[in-house]
Design a protein around this motif. Structure first.
Motif, mmCIF file in Angstrom:
data_model
loop_
_atom_site.group_PDB
_atom_site.id
_atom_site.type_symbol
_atom_site.label_atom_id
_atom_site.label_comp_id
_atom_site.label_asym_id
_atom_site.label_seq_id
_atom_site.Cartn_x
_atom_site.Cartn_y
_atom_site.Cartn_z
ATOM 1 N N ALA A 177 0.764 -1.402 -0.163
ATOM 2 C CA ALA A 177 -0.083 -0.117 -0.075
ATOM 3 C C ALA A 177 0.806 1.141 -0.008
ATOM 4 C CB ALA A 177 -0.881 0.121 1.175
ATOM 5 N N GLY A 178 0.344 2.328 -0.504
ATOM 6 C CA GLY A 178 1.122 3.286 -0.758
ATOM 7 C C GLY A 178 0.732 4.401 0.387
ATOM 8 N N PHE A 179 1.524 5.493 0.573
ATOM 9 C CA PHE A 179 1.265 6.455 1.772
ATOM 10 C C PHE A 179 -0.008 6.874 2.012
ATOM 11 C CE2 PHE A 179 0.785 10.751 3.517
ATOM 12 C CZ PHE A 179 1.691 10.636 4.475
ATOM 13 N N TRP A 180 -0.805 7.184 0.851
ATOM 14 C CA TRP A 180 -2.270 7.765 1.035
ATOM 15 C C TRP A 180 -3.026 6.494 1.660
ATOM 16 C CZ3 TRP A 180 -2.305 12.375 2.439
ATOM 17 C CH2 TRP A 180 -1.328 13.274 1.784
ATOM 18 N N ASP A 181 -3.028 5.520 1.126
ATOM 19 C CA ASP A 181 -3.664 4.077 1.632
ATOM 20 C C ASP A 181 -3.492 3.946 3.069
ATOM 21 O OD1 ASP A 181 -4.595 3.837 -0.887
ATOM 22 O OD2 ASP A 181 -3.196 2.207 -1.192
ATOM 23 N N ILE A 182 -2.290 4.122 3.383
ATOM 24 C CA ILE A 182 -1.873 3.791 4.973
ATOM 25 C C ILE A 182 -2.420 4.871 5.837
ATOM 26 C CG2 ILE A 182 0.214 3.812 6.246
ATOM 27 C CD1 ILE A 182 1.755 1.941 4.196
ATOM 28 N N PHE A 183 -2.236 6.240 5.303
ATOM 29 C CA PHE A 183 -2.803 7.381 5.969
ATOM 30 C C PHE A 183 -4.091 7.230 6.044
ATOM 31 C CE2 PHE A 183 -4.603 11.526 6.195
ATOM 32 C CZ PHE A 183 -4.011 11.951 7.103
ATOM 33 N N HIS A 184 -4.892 6.954 5.024
ATOM 34 C CA HIS A 184 -6.444 6.874 5.341
ATOM 35 C C HIS A 184 -6.777 5.997 6.308
ATOM 36 C CE1 HIS A 184 -10.199 8.167 3.283
ATOM 37 N NE2 HIS A 184 -10.526 7.208 3.704
ATOM 38 N N VAL A 185 -6.358 4.733 6.181
ATOM 39 C CA VAL A 185 -6.622 3.954 7.181
ATOM 40 C C VAL A 185 -6.107 4.185 8.634
ATOM 41 C CG1 VAL A 185 -6.055 1.334 8.081
ATOM 42 C CG2 VAL A 185 -6.615 1.655 5.448
ATOM 43 N N TYR A 186 -4.953 4.581 8.924
ATOM 44 C CA TYR A 186 -4.679 4.872 10.380
ATOM 45 C C TYR A 186 -4.842 6.262 10.691
ATOM 46 C CZ TYR A 186 -2.460 0.266 9.983
ATOM 47 O OH TYR A 186 -2.535 -1.157 9.761
ATOM 48 N N GLY A 187 -4.906 7.243 9.713
ATOM 49 C CA GLY A 187 -5.512 8.528 10.257
ATOM 50 C C GLY A 187 -6.903 8.340 10.252
ATOM 51 N N GLY A 188 -7.582 7.423 9.483
ATOM 52 C CA GLY A 188 -9.034 7.290 9.853
ATOM 53 C C GLY A 188 -9.363 6.780 11.165
ATOM 54 N N LEU A 189 -8.849 5.879 11.738
ATOM 55 C CA LEU A 189 -8.860 5.184 12.977
ATOM 56 C C LEU A 189 -8.589 6.189 14.121
ATOM 57 C CD1 LEU A 189 -7.102 1.774 12.359
ATOM 58 C CD2 LEU A 189 -9.474 2.180 12.536
ATOM 59 N N PHE A 190 -7.533 7.164 13.743
ATOM 60 C CA PHE A 190 -7.233 8.283 14.581
ATOM 61 C C PHE A 190 -8.466 9.201 14.803
ATOM 62 C CE2 PHE A 190 -5.772 12.607 15.196
ATOM 63 C CZ PHE A 190 -5.624 12.416 16.481
ATOM 64 N N THR A 191 -8.977 9.409 13.614
ATOM 65 C CA THR A 191 -10.222 10.413 13.489
ATOM 66 C C THR A 191 -11.280 9.720 14.188
ATOM 67 O OG1 THR A 191 -9.368 11.155 11.440
ATOM 68 C CG2 THR A 191 -11.438 11.699 11.867
ATOM 69 N N ALA A 192 -11.516 8.288 13.920
ATOM 70 C CA ALA A 192 -12.712 7.764 14.618
ATOM 71 C C ALA A 192 -12.660 8.083 16.250
ATOM 72 C CB ALA A 192 -12.639 6.231 14.513
ATOM 73 N N VAL A 193 -11.251 7.638 16.946
ATOM 74 C CA VAL A 193 -11.219 8.055 18.488
ATOM 75 C C VAL A 193 -11.686 9.407 18.542
ATOM 76 C CG1 VAL A 193 -9.625 8.145 20.311
ATOM 77 C CG2 VAL A 193 -9.692 6.255 18.523
ATOM 78 N N ILE A 194 -11.050 10.414 17.790
ATOM 79 C CA ILE A 194 -11.312 11.832 18.071
ATOM 80 C C ILE A 194 -12.902 12.226 17.827
ATOM 81 C CG2 ILE A 194 -10.717 14.275 17.084
ATOM 82 C CD1 ILE A 194 -8.620 12.910 18.546
ATOM 83 N N ALA A 195 -13.597 11.509 16.794
ATOM 84 C CA ALA A 195 -14.854 11.686 16.534
ATOM 85 C C ALA A 195 -15.662 11.458 18.131
ATOM 86 C CB ALA A 195 -15.212 10.896 15.623
ATOM 87 N N VAL A 196 -15.320 10.256 18.561
ATOM 88 C CA VAL A 196 -16.202 9.984 19.605
ATOM 89 C C VAL A 196 -15.878 10.984 20.999
ATOM 90 C CG1 VAL A 196 -16.117 8.175 21.458
ATOM 91 C CG2 VAL A 196 -15.951 7.306 19.293
#
Length: 171
Positions: A42-61
């Protein structure tokens, strides 16, 4: 009690962090190539989207908790207790050509509440997509995409309403 100062420090930054992360994830999403799961190459943006998204999920809660504590949930979700007075007044005022005021339990707050719900649904669908069995992953990916499109629509409306809010300072 030691966590209280940390929480206060974090909660003042949550809206900004949600804003930056959501916009980054949305704006870079056309560049990602994720199907059933994250590829080994996976490229940078794929990895960023997955792990940045998981971080954002925590921030969203955390953001949802922030907007709901101390009874504030009644401002964003007055319909949960069948309180439609200010919402009806705002809609009636719009019919007569008046823009709704910010704050309270009116239209603008209810729209913000819908945004919080959409943010949580996008986060939840992304986390489930990440955790899903590969046989179910594409289904959750499609849910995530539809919910993300709804959230993008909310962001556009939220920005327009924020511009209306500026008039409160000069009106």
């Amino acid at each position: 009690m030691a966590l209280l100062p940390i929480w206060r420090s974090i909660q003042t930054k949550l809206h900004g962090i949600v804003l930056v992360m959501a916009l980054t994830l949305v704006c870079t999403s056309p560049w990602i190539l994720i199907g059933k799961q994250l590829r080994s190459n996976a490229g940078f943006w794929d990895i960023f989207h997955v792990y940045g998204g998981l971080f954002t999920a925590v921030i969203a809660v955390l953001f949802a908790i922030k907007v709901c504590v101390k009874g504030q949930w009644r401002l964003f979700f007055p319909w949960l207790v069948a309180d439609f007075n200010q919402l009806n007044a705002d809609i009636s005022g719009m019919v007569k050509g008046r823009l709704p005021l910010s704050g309270g339990k009116g239209l603008l707050s209810v729209i913000e509440g819908v945004g919080v719900i959409l943010l949580l649904l996008v986060a939840l669908s992304g986390v489930i997509w990440y955790l899903a069995d590969p046989s179910d992953a594409l289904m959750w990916r499609s849910y995530h995409q539809v919910l993300a499109q709804g959230f993008i629509g909310f962001v556009v409306i939220h920005v327009l309403l924020a511009l209306l809010h500026i008039r409160d300072f000069f009106g």
